[in-house]
Design an enzyme around this catalytic site. Structure first.
Site, PDB file in Angstrom:
ATOM      1  N   ARG A  31     -68.161  -5.303 -43.111  1.00 61.18           N
ATOM      2  CA  ARG A  31     -69.527  -6.087 -42.709  1.00 61.18           C
ATOM      3  C   ARG A  31     -71.173  -5.883 -42.165  1.00 61.18           C
ATOM      4  NH1 ARG A  31     -64.860  -9.419 -42.763  1.00 61.18           N
ATOM      5  NH2 ARG A  31     -64.908 -11.010 -43.893  1.00 61.18           N
ATOM      6  N   SER A 174     -57.372 -16.685 -50.142  1.00 64.30           N
ATOM      7  CA  SER A 174     -58.051 -15.191 -49.314  1.00 64.30           C
ATOM      8  C   SER A 174     -59.701 -15.816 -48.391  1.00 64.30           C
ATOM      9  CB  SER A 174     -58.189 -14.172 -50.012  1.00 64.30           C
ATOM     10  OG  SER A 174     -58.334 -12.952 -49.014  1.00 64.30           O
ATOM     11  N   SER A 175     -59.871 -15.951 -47.284  1.00 63.91           N
ATOM     12  CA  SER A 175     -61.151 -16.160 -46.669  1.00 63.91           C
ATOM     13  C   SER A 175     -62.019 -15.195 -46.879  1.00 63.91           C
ATOM     14  CB  SER A 175     -60.974 -16.088 -45.986  1.00 63.91           C
ATOM     15  OG  SER A 175     -61.028 -14.733 -45.126  1.00 63.91           O
ATOM     16  N   GLN A 176     -61.432 -13.993 -47.792  1.00 61.64           N
ATOM     17  CA  GLN A 176     -62.640 -12.938 -48.244  1.00 61.64           C
ATOM     18  C   GLN A 176     -63.502 -13.876 -49.619  1.00 61.64           C
ATOM     19  OE1 GLN A 176     -60.034  -9.792 -49.304  1.00 61.64           O
ATOM     20  NE2 GLN A 176     -60.787  -9.107 -47.265  1.00 61.64           N
ATOM     21  N   SER A 203     -57.512 -17.592 -42.805  1.00 67.26           N
ATOM     22  CA  SER A 203     -58.339 -16.253 -42.191  1.00 67.26           C
ATOM     23  C   SER A 203     -59.509 -17.044 -41.929  1.00 67.26           C
ATOM     24  CB  SER A 203     -58.243 -15.700 -42.626  1.00 67.26           C
ATOM     25  OG  SER A 203     -56.923 -14.999 -43.131  1.00 67.26           O
ATOM     26  N   GLU A 322     -52.636 -11.115 -40.824  1.00 68.51           N
ATOM     27  CA  GLU A 322     -53.220 -10.412 -40.857  1.00 68.51           C
ATOM     28  C   GLU A 322     -52.156  -9.461 -39.076  1.00 68.51           C
ATOM     29  OE1 GLU A 322     -56.959  -8.824 -38.568  1.00 68.51           O
ATOM     30  OE2 GLU A 322     -57.097  -9.162 -40.549  1.00 68.51           O
ATOM     31  N   ARG A 353     -46.812  -9.622 -49.029  1.00 70.62           N
ATOM     32  CA  ARG A 353     -45.896  -9.268 -47.504  1.00 70.62           C
ATOM     33  C   ARG A 353     -44.815  -9.859 -47.379  1.00 70.62           C
ATOM     34  NH1 ARG A 353     -51.962  -8.299 -44.226  1.00 70.62           N
ATOM     35  NH2 ARG A 353     -52.502  -6.032 -44.789  1.00 70.62           N
ATOM     36  N   ARG A 394     -49.507  -2.070 -43.106  1.00 72.91           N
ATOM     37  CA  ARG A 394     -49.508  -3.136 -41.787  1.00 72.91           C
ATOM     38  C   ARG A 394     -47.524  -3.593 -42.343  1.00 72.91           C
ATOM     39  NH1 ARG A 394     -53.345  -4.495 -39.192  1.00 72.91           N
ATOM     40  NH2 ARG A 394     -55.564  -5.042 -40.079  1.00 72.91           N
ATOM     41  N   LYS A 419     -55.399   3.970 -44.492  1.00 74.78           N
ATOM     42  CA  LYS A 419     -56.350   2.418 -45.016  1.00 74.78           C
ATOM     43  C   LYS A 419     -57.443   2.582 -43.546  1.00 74.78           C
ATOM     44  CE  LYS A 419     -56.063  -2.223 -46.831  1.00 74.78           C
ATOM     45  NZ  LYS A 419     -56.830  -1.826 -48.123  1.00 74.78           N
TER      46      LYS A 419
END
Length: 442
Positions: A31, A174-176, A203, A322, A353, A394, A419
């Site tokens: 960000r 996704s919050s993205q 998220s 996450e 996942r 992860r 990553k």
């Protein structure tokens, strides 16, 4: 099963006892880098993460015209110059598996005058991108999709501006898909009003993080939930002035080390844990305590000690998805079953996942049921086996946690941890009091 190199996770020979310093937050570093690229003045970032994801972000920003350099240990970002009147030569940006690159940078590319093609690793071509494309088109930006609709690769035909105004997005996956529009909104032709219309909004702390970084650079941003339950964000046009920033340590990446304290009945202290933060990883404090750990602050560190008991947990992780792989690894070693809920959106991460965790934990011996929005984990005696990571960092760290107690856990492609944590193996061995190599560089 892939033919990648296997890494045998080391079994702990006794309780761990270490002070761990994790690198800067990937989410915050991305960000700050992006905001620095559209700021009104150069930005200096101290303790910025150096990893594959942030290198990919750096490459993307440099291709768009920003200048990034390291001076006195700080990452300096010189903003992208104003677009020329004539279209620039076409460029291509490779996102790897970095969600922050593939979902944040296309909105920035609209401020570029010229064609910008986005692609990524094979696994990235399966990740959902429809909301990014929809937001671009809603702001008057032409996008050409080159393969499956709503997926990479695609080309953004930038005209040097974003319309702004009122737009809608479905950020259920996704919050993205909210953060990407908010981050560049101050450079729009009009103030932005962004409405989320979807079944869920996962998220939320990551959206709070985006809002906090915007406020820190002087951007006016607000969030409300109307009487119909719709989320609405407003961002005003204006200056962006980050100045000098210190990046918080990545609390999600601290999780595997904290988990090691529980698994080995040892103690881990994470240095420089912020007293107040929007990072989802801060939830470890309460979750690990519920699972049986002792948790406390000591000066600037967060400390966790194992008590010899790991209890199963019933937890809604919708705000903190996450960290689910770390909690799932502990649940596989627990004394009672666990149910992890609210994480259906994890199907759209580096891999699915939920399916990956259900498959690999069951292979180890912990019968794991894949639910529509989560996992049900039933502990049993575990056995060593090959643990597939599906190119997901992860998954690799979850395997390492289990390997502390279970011999012969062989991890496929542990290097996928680069990553977000460039020297995970070295740090893990150091925690276990084994010599380790140094971390990465730009």
């Amino acid at each position: 099963m892939t033919s990648e190199v296997l890494w045998t996770a080391p079994v702990a020979q006794g309780p761990v006892d270490a002070l761990v310093r994790v690198p800067g937050s990937k989410s915050l570093t991305a960000r700050w880098m992006l905001l620095g690229a559209i700021a009104d003045e150069p930005t200096r970032l101290r303790r910025a993460l150096v990893s594959r994801d942030t290198r990919l972000m750096r490459d993307a920003l440099e291709r768009l015209g920003a200048v990034l350099s390291v001076q006195d240990g700080e990452l300096q970002v010189t903003p992208i110059p104003p677009p020329s009147e004539a279209p620039a030569e076409p460029i291509e940006i490779h996102a790897g598996l970095a969600g922050t690159v593939m979902r944040f940078v296309p909105l920035l590319a609209a401020l570029h005058h010229g064609d910008v093609r986005f692609t990524g690793d094979d696994a990235a071509l399966q990740r959902p991108m429809s909301p990014v494309i929809a937001v671009l088109r809603a702001q008057g930006v032409e996008v050409t999709e080159h393969g499956e609709a709503g997926r990479l690769p695609f080309t953004v035909h930038g005209k040097g501006h974003l319309a702004g105004g009122r737009i809608e997005v479905d950020a259920s996956e996704s919050s993205q898909f909210v953060s990407n529009a908010l981050l560049v909104a101050a450079r729009g032709d009009q103030d932005l009003e962004l409405v989320h219309r979807g079944a869920s909004l996962p998220s939320l702390p990551h959206i709070d993080m985006t809002m906090e970084t915007l406020r820190a650079v002087g951007v006016q941003v607000s969030h409300e939930v109307d009487e119909d339950g719709l989320h609405l964000w407003r961002v005003a046009r204006g200056t962006i002035a980050p100045g000098s920033i210190v990046v918080e340590p990545d609390l999600s990446n601290a999780g595997p080390f904290l988990a090691a304290a529980m698994v080995t009945e040892g103690t881990i202290a994470i240095a420089d844990w912020p007293e107040r933060t929007t990072q989802p990883g801060d939830a470890y404090r309460g979750l690990l305590e519920q699972m049986g750990a002792e948790v406390w602050r000591e000066d600037d560190s967060l400390c966790v000690s194992g008590t010899g008991t790991i209890m199963g947990i019933d937890a809604d992780l919708s705000r903190t998805g996450e960290i689910a792989p770390t909690i799932a690894a502990l649940a596989a070693l627990a004394e009672s079953p666990s149910r992890l809920r609210g994480i259906g959106h994890l199907r759209g991460h580096e891999t699915d996942r939920l399916r990956a965790l259900a498959t690999e934990l069951t292979r180890l011996g912990a019968r794991t049921v894949e639910l529509e929005d989560g996992l049900e984990i039933n502990p049993s005696p575990l056995r060593g086996t090959v643990f597939e990571t599906y190119e997901d960092h992860r998954m690799a760290t979850a395997a390492a946690i289990i390997g502390l107690r279970v011999p012969d856990v062989r991890v496929v492609n542990v290097e996928t941890t680069q990553k977000t944590l460039p020297d995970f193996v070295g740090m893990w061995l150091s925690m276990l009091h084994t010599d380790a190599p140094a971390g990465g560089t730009w």
